[in-house]
Design a protein around this motif. Structure first.
Motif, PDB file in Angstrom:
ATOM      1  N   MET A 158       0.523  -1.316  -0.036  1.00 31.45           N
ATOM      2  CA  MET A 158      -0.182   0.345  -0.174  1.00 31.45           C
ATOM      3  C   MET A 158       1.293   1.513  -0.225  1.00 31.45           C
ATOM      4  SD  MET A 158      -3.513  -0.694   2.338  1.00 31.45           S
ATOM      5  CE  MET A 158      -4.080   0.265   1.521  1.00 31.45           C
ATOM      6  N   LEU A 159       2.486   1.045   0.281  1.00 27.55           N
ATOM      7  CA  LEU A 159       3.005   2.378   0.237  1.00 27.55           C
ATOM      8  C   LEU A 159       3.717   2.462  -1.062  1.00 27.55           C
ATOM      9  CD1 LEU A 159       4.304   1.959   3.964  1.00 27.55           C
ATOM     10  CD2 LEU A 159       2.706   3.364   3.384  1.00 27.55           C
ATOM     11  N   LYS A 160       3.280   2.221  -1.681  1.00 31.34           N
ATOM     12  CA  LYS A 160       4.399   1.711  -3.697  1.00 31.34           C
ATOM     13  C   LYS A 160       3.120   2.473  -4.379  1.00 31.34           C
ATOM     14  CE  LYS A 160       6.734  -2.965  -2.664  1.00 31.34           C
ATOM     15  NZ  LYS A 160       6.901  -4.108  -2.557  1.00 31.34           N
ATOM     16  N   GLU A 161       3.774   3.175  -5.121  1.00 33.35           N
ATOM     17  CA  GLU A 161       2.748   3.629  -6.782  1.00 33.35           C
ATOM     18  C   GLU A 161       2.067   2.720  -6.905  1.00 33.35           C
ATOM     19  OE1 GLU A 161       3.520   6.039 -10.565  1.00 33.35           O
ATOM     20  OE2 GLU A 161       5.147   5.033  -8.962  1.00 33.35           O
ATOM     21  N   PRO A 162       0.916   2.965  -6.664  1.00 32.79           N
ATOM     22  CA  PRO A 162      -0.493   2.001  -7.118  1.00 32.79           C
ATOM     23  C   PRO A 162      -0.485   1.506  -8.729  1.00 32.79           C
ATOM     24  CG  PRO A 162      -1.419   4.437  -6.599  1.00 32.79           C
ATOM     25  CD  PRO A 162      -0.150   4.539  -6.456  1.00 32.79           C
ATOM     26  N   THR A 163      -1.052   0.658  -9.010  1.00 32.69           N
ATOM     27  CA  THR A 163      -0.884  -0.263 -10.109  1.00 32.69           C
ATOM     28  C   THR A 163      -2.908   0.083 -10.180  1.00 32.69           C
ATOM     29  OG1 THR A 163      -0.915  -2.375  -9.576  1.00 32.69           O
ATOM     30  CG2 THR A 163       0.924  -0.906 -10.391  1.00 32.69           C
ATOM     31  N   GLU A 164      -3.042  -0.491 -11.748  1.00 34.64           N
ATOM     32  CA  GLU A 164      -4.303  -1.250 -11.593  1.00 34.64           C
ATOM     33  C   GLU A 164      -4.770  -2.165 -11.184  1.00 34.64           C
ATOM     34  OE1 GLU A 164      -7.982  -1.460 -15.644  1.00 34.64           O
ATOM     35  OE2 GLU A 164      -5.588  -0.759 -15.834  1.00 34.64           O
ATOM     36  N   GLU A 165      -3.851  -3.135 -11.614  1.00 31.04           N
ATOM     37  CA  GLU A 165      -3.946  -4.202 -10.456  1.00 31.04           C
ATOM     38  C   GLU A 165      -4.673  -4.285  -8.894  1.00 31.04           C
ATOM     39  OE1 GLU A 165      -2.443  -8.945  -9.550  1.00 31.04           O
ATOM     40  OE2 GLU A 165      -1.358  -7.304 -10.881  1.00 31.04           O
ATOM     41  N   PHE A 166      -3.189  -3.504  -7.653  1.00 30.63           N
ATOM     42  CA  PHE A 166      -3.456  -2.835  -6.898  1.00 30.63           C
ATOM     43  C   PHE A 166      -5.257  -2.242  -6.604  1.00 30.63           C
ATOM     44  CE2 PHE A 166      -2.805   0.695  -3.603  1.00 30.63           C
ATOM     45  CZ  PHE A 166      -2.760  -0.047  -2.603  1.00 30.63           C
ATOM     46  N   ALA A 167      -5.236  -1.750  -7.393  1.00 31.57           N
ATOM     47  CA  ALA A 167      -6.484  -0.923  -6.903  1.00 31.57           C
ATOM     48  C   ALA A 167      -7.942  -1.353  -7.446  1.00 31.57           C
ATOM     49  CB  ALA A 167      -6.889   0.431  -8.776  1.00 31.57           C
ATOM     50  N   GLN A 168      -7.761  -2.319  -8.303  1.00 37.49           N
ATOM     51  CA  GLN A 168      -8.753  -3.123  -8.486  1.00 37.49           C
ATOM     52  C   GLN A 168      -8.780  -4.278  -6.868  1.00 37.49           C
ATOM     53  OE1 GLN A 168      -8.061  -4.535 -12.453  1.00 37.49           O
ATOM     54  NE2 GLN A 168      -9.047  -3.856 -13.526  1.00 37.49           N
ATOM     55  N   GLU A 169      -7.926  -4.450  -6.314  1.00 36.20           N
ATOM     56  CA  GLU A 169      -7.973  -5.959  -5.600  1.00 36.20           C
ATOM     57  C   GLU A 169      -7.853  -5.170  -3.148  1.00 36.20           C
ATOM     58  OE1 GLU A 169      -3.840  -6.865  -5.262  1.00 36.20           O
ATOM     59  OE2 GLU A 169      -4.567  -9.191  -7.167  1.00 36.20           O
ATOM     60  N   LEU A 170      -8.411  -3.553  -3.810  1.00 38.12           N
ATOM     61  CA  LEU A 170      -8.394  -2.902  -2.598  1.00 38.12           C
ATOM     62  C   LEU A 170     -10.216  -3.658  -1.604  1.00 38.12           C
ATOM     63  CD1 LEU A 170      -7.448   0.426  -3.842  1.00 38.12           C
ATOM     64  CD2 LEU A 170      -6.959  -0.789  -1.508  1.00 38.12           C
ATOM     65  N   PRO A 171     -10.844  -3.960  -2.214  1.00 36.84           N
ATOM     66  CA  PRO A 171     -12.328  -4.363  -1.619  1.00 36.84           C
ATOM     67  C   PRO A 171     -11.826  -5.969  -0.745  1.00 36.84           C
ATOM     68  CG  PRO A 171     -12.884  -3.536  -4.014  1.00 36.84           C
ATOM     69  CD  PRO A 171     -11.215  -3.603  -4.359  1.00 36.84           C
ATOM     70  N   ASP A 172     -10.750  -6.334  -1.953  1.00 34.82           N
ATOM     71  CA  ASP A 172     -10.547  -7.954  -1.187  1.00 34.82           C
ATOM     72  C   ASP A 172      -9.660  -7.052   0.006  1.00 34.82           C
ATOM     73  OD1 ASP A 172     -12.088  -9.192  -2.848  1.00 34.82           O
ATOM     74  OD2 ASP A 172      -9.932  -9.269  -4.024  1.00 34.82           O
ATOM     75  N   MET A 173      -8.774  -5.877  -0.162  1.00 34.24           N
ATOM     76  CA  MET A 173      -7.408  -5.494   1.166  1.00 34.24           C
ATOM     77  C   MET A 173      -9.066  -5.898   2.315  1.00 34.24           C
ATOM     78  SD  MET A 173      -5.430  -3.781  -0.906  1.00 34.24           S
ATOM     79  CE  MET A 173      -4.282  -4.809  -2.539  1.00 34.24           C
ATOM     80  N   VAL A 174      -9.420  -4.763   2.299  1.00 34.39           N
ATOM     81  CA  VAL A 174     -10.586  -4.458   3.227  1.00 34.39           C
ATOM     82  C   VAL A 174     -11.149  -5.903   3.808  1.00 34.39           C
ATOM     83  CG1 VAL A 174     -12.674  -3.009   3.933  1.00 34.39           C
ATOM     84  CG2 VAL A 174     -11.215  -1.781   1.971  1.00 34.39           C
ATOM     85  N   GLN A 175     -11.388  -6.511   3.230  1.00 36.01           N
ATOM     86  CA  GLN A 175     -11.831  -8.067   4.110  1.00 36.01           C
ATOM     87  C   GLN A 175     -10.842  -8.676   4.052  1.00 36.01           C
ATOM     88  OE1 GLN A 175     -15.124  -8.802   4.594  1.00 36.01           O
ATOM     89  NE2 GLN A 175     -14.725 -10.584   4.898  1.00 36.01           N
ATOM     90  N   TYR A 176      -9.802  -8.459   3.755  1.00 36.75           N
ATOM     91  CA  TYR A 176      -8.505  -9.809   4.582  1.00 36.75           C
ATOM     92  C   TYR A 176      -8.119  -8.669   6.158  1.00 36.75           C
ATOM     93  CZ  TYR A 176      -4.232 -11.629   5.614  1.00 36.75           C
ATOM     94  OH  TYR A 176      -3.687 -12.246   6.258  1.00 36.75           O
ATOM     95  N   CYS A 177      -8.680  -7.233   5.722  1.00 39.78           N
ATOM     96  CA  CYS A 177      -7.846  -6.352   7.136  1.00 39.78           C
ATOM     97  C   CYS A 177      -8.593  -6.823   8.685  1.00 39.78           C
ATOM     98  CB  CYS A 177      -7.541  -5.124   6.818  1.00 39.78           C
ATOM     99  SG  CYS A 177      -5.778  -4.391   5.585  1.00 39.78           S
TER     100      CYS A 177
END
Length: 206
Positions: free
Chosen positions: A17-36
């Motif tokens: 999350m501290l690296k420059e974001p990519t399109e793949e990273f952005a698309q995975e954000l909802p899953d990251m919320v659930q994982y957290c």
């Protein structure tokens, strides 16, 4: 998934999350919320869902996310956040050092950075080129914590966390005082809360 696996996963996730974001990273954000949410519950870490549940709304706007990243960490230079340990440490504790900045904060390549370089060398790890001048950047330190959680004893893990990850509360204060973009302000806030729990856990275990 056991608690150790959740801890490793969180360190890796926050480093990304501290690296420059990519399109793949952005698309995975909802899953990251659930994982957290799942990981914090499994670990018993009291970190409110409200602090990070909004991350998912950035999933469809990677350009806005990239713009937020640049404004948070790149420019303008006098308003950016620098998530590097050296900035928050006394430059050196060597009493024989005669350079004017020896006892000051705010400079790169402090004793903390040199220690990180030694740790990477000890484990045969290479630093990405873009981080050569800041081997103690928080994203590298989080990745290294995940590495130690997989490879080392609990004692060594605890020593590292105590020695190198206790400054992020000050970084969080700066994120708010500098009013960096909301997404990254929330990211730094959640990382700081997570590390507070980690520091407390290793203190209780020692």
């Amino acid at each position: 998934m056991n608690k150790q696996e959740y801890r490793i996963g969180l360190y890796v996730l926050f480093a990304e999350m501290l690296k420059e974001p990519t399109e793949e990273f952005a698309q995975e954000l909802p899953d990251m919320v659930q994982y957290c949410h799942e990981a914090f519950a499994a670990l018993g870490y009291n970190i409110p869902l409200a602090a990070y549940q909004g991350w998912g709304r950035w999933a469809d706007d990677v350009q806005a996310l990239k713009d937020a990243y640049l404004r948070a960490f790149v420019f303008p230079p006098d308003r950016r956040l620098v998530p590097v340990e050296s900035i928050y440490r006394q430059w050196t504790f060597d009493e024989t050092a005669e350079v004017p900045i020896a006892k000051e904060k705010g400079y790169l390549m402090s004793d903390a950075a040199l220690h990180m370089l030694e740790l990477y060398k000890q484990y045969g790890l290479e630093i990405p080129r873009e981080f050569r001048s800041m081997p103690d950047h928080l994203c590298l330190e989080l990745e290294f914590a995940a590495f130690l959680l997989e490879k080392e004893s609990p004692t060594r893990q605890a020593v590292y966390i105590r020695e190198h990850l206790d400054w992020v509360g000050d970084l969080c204060q700066d994120a708010f005082s500098l009013e960096i973009p909301q997404f990254y302000r929330e990211v730094v806030y959640v990382i700081s809360l997570f590390l507070e729990h980690e520091l407390q856990a290793v203190a209780e275990a020692s």
